[in-house]
Design an enzyme around this catalytic site. Sequence first.
Site, PDB file in Angstrom:
ATOM      1  N   TRP A 117      -4.589  13.284 -10.427  1.00  0.00           N
ATOM      2  CA  TRP A 117      -5.436  12.438 -11.277  1.00  0.00           C
ATOM      3  C   TRP A 117      -6.872  12.924 -11.283  1.00  0.00           C
ATOM      4  O   TRP A 117      -7.526  12.901 -12.323  1.00  0.00           O
ATOM      5  CB  TRP A 117      -5.336  10.969 -10.851  1.00  0.00           C
ATOM      6  N   ASP A 145     -12.353   6.288  -9.442  1.00  0.00           N
ATOM      7  CA  ASP A 145     -11.065   5.903 -10.012  1.00  0.00           C
ATOM      8  C   ASP A 145     -10.304   5.171  -8.909  1.00  0.00           C
ATOM      9  O   ASP A 145      -9.873   5.774  -7.933  1.00  0.00           O
ATOM     10  CB  ASP A 145     -10.310   7.159 -10.470  1.00  0.00           C
ATOM     11  N   LYS A 156      -0.998  -0.554 -11.446  1.00  0.00           N
ATOM     12  CA  LYS A 156      -0.694  -0.201 -10.064  1.00  0.00           C
ATOM     13  C   LYS A 156      -0.854  -1.408  -9.132  1.00  0.00           C
ATOM     14  O   LYS A 156      -0.087  -1.562  -8.210  1.00  0.00           O
ATOM     15  CB  LYS A 156      -1.589   0.949  -9.584  1.00  0.00           C
TER      16      LYS A 156
HETATM   17  C1  LIG Z   1      -1.710   6.175 -12.479  1.00  0.00           C
HETATM   18  C2  LIG Z   1      -3.063   6.707 -12.257  1.00  0.00           C
HETATM   19  C3  LIG Z   1      -3.874   7.163 -13.312  1.00  0.00           C
HETATM   20  C4  LIG Z   1      -3.398   7.201 -14.750  1.00  0.00           C
HETATM   21  O1  LIG Z   1      -3.378   5.934 -15.257  1.00  0.00           O
HETATM   22  P1  LIG Z   1      -2.959   5.644 -16.794  1.00  0.00           P
HETATM   23  O2  LIG Z   1      -3.277   4.187 -16.891  1.00  0.00           O
HETATM   24  O3  LIG Z   1      -1.520   5.970 -16.909  1.00  0.00           O
HETATM   25  O4  LIG Z   1      -3.807   6.479 -17.664  1.00  0.00           O
HETATM   26  C5  LIG Z   1      -5.140   7.600 -13.022  1.00  0.00           C
HETATM   27  N1  LIG Z   1      -5.613   7.610 -11.766  1.00  0.00           N
HETATM   28  C6  LIG Z   1      -4.868   7.200 -10.724  1.00  0.00           C
HETATM   29  C7  LIG Z   1      -5.440   7.226  -9.348  1.00  0.00           C
HETATM   30  C8  LIG Z   1      -3.567   6.728 -10.932  1.00  0.00           C
HETATM   31  O5  LIG Z   1      -2.821   6.309  -9.899  1.00  0.00           O
END
Ligand SMILES: *Cc1c(COP(=O)(O)O)cnc(C)c1O
Length: 353
Positions: free
Chosen positions: A101, A168, A192
Amino acid sequence: MKKHNFSAGPCILPQEVLKKAADAVLNFNNLNLSLIEISHRSKDFVDVMENARSLVKELLNLPEGYSVLFLQGGASLEFLMTPYNLLKVNGKAGYMNTGTWSTAAIKEAKMMGEINVFASSEDKGFNYIPKNYTVPTDVDYIHCTSNNTIYGTQLKTFPKTDSLLVCDMSSDIFSRQLDFTQFDLIYAGAQKNMGPAGTTLVVVKDEILGKTGRTIPSMLDYQVHIKKDSMYNTPAVFPVYVSMLTLQWLKDLGGISAIEKINEEKAALLYAEIDRNPHFVGYAAKEDRSLMNVTFNLTNESDKEAFDKIWNEAGISGIKGHRSVGGYRASMYNALPLESVKVLIKAMQQLEK
Ligand SMILES: *Cc1c(COP(=O)(O)O)cnc(C)c1O
């Protein structure tokens, strides 16, 4: 009986939240209308959005000066929105690369300016968190990923910087206590640890915006969304509603401090079994292990068929490792009961027998 759901995302949500969400789809607030067939400008939905935004501020213990948004496009769109809104024309940003990511975030940011990847754990398949790095000082912001969903590593401390700090937090937001005011911008895809896929939480310090010198398309401009109370265009009504219910569930449980204790207990149990059981070996460096995503492999690949049969029969779902790492990944987000972890441990012990 419901399965023991270790899915990495979209992931398990509290059962009572799913029930309330199902009810609202049929009849929302006794309006004799569905949540998903009323105007997002109606008072009933505006209240949902306001409640969701204020629950975020309350749970993260944010002072005045931060805005909370529920946007669309996933965390992946934030990879681009972050540089659009924070990277000055001819500016630079510093990125920590701790996994798939982060790598994706770096790729998008490179389209907008000069990116300095000042720390990376790519040399060892991202199985650890870089430590002895020097944070660049000539940058507009520093970007990091708090939890690496695929590799099962987690930042315990964050880069110290006088520049802006962006994080993030898609896969560990609301799971542990942090001083959230050390961040200037936090983003997280809902699916998540907060709700269904379809909305992205953004928490941003107001004073950092509007300083890049570039023209930002409306939908990518945080200030446009802030001015319209996260309703510049039609928001993702259902994901926002379910996120609100999950945040309310967390608040009723005692907030982040309460869930953190449970998350620590779940992780301690499973890691202890991985370390004790000779049939398994952990993937991530011990000191960097994630409380959310536990990655592990079989010591002997020939046990795969037997182990897969055992956990399937135990009603376990979603522990297959990400295709880039292989092995197994047990994601233990806030809503996963301790009981499910005990069932997984029992399955691991059954393989040993
Ligand atoms: C799943 C994830 C993403 C991507 O998320 P989307 O909503 O599918 O764009 C980005 N960063 C992390 C840390 C993730 O676990």
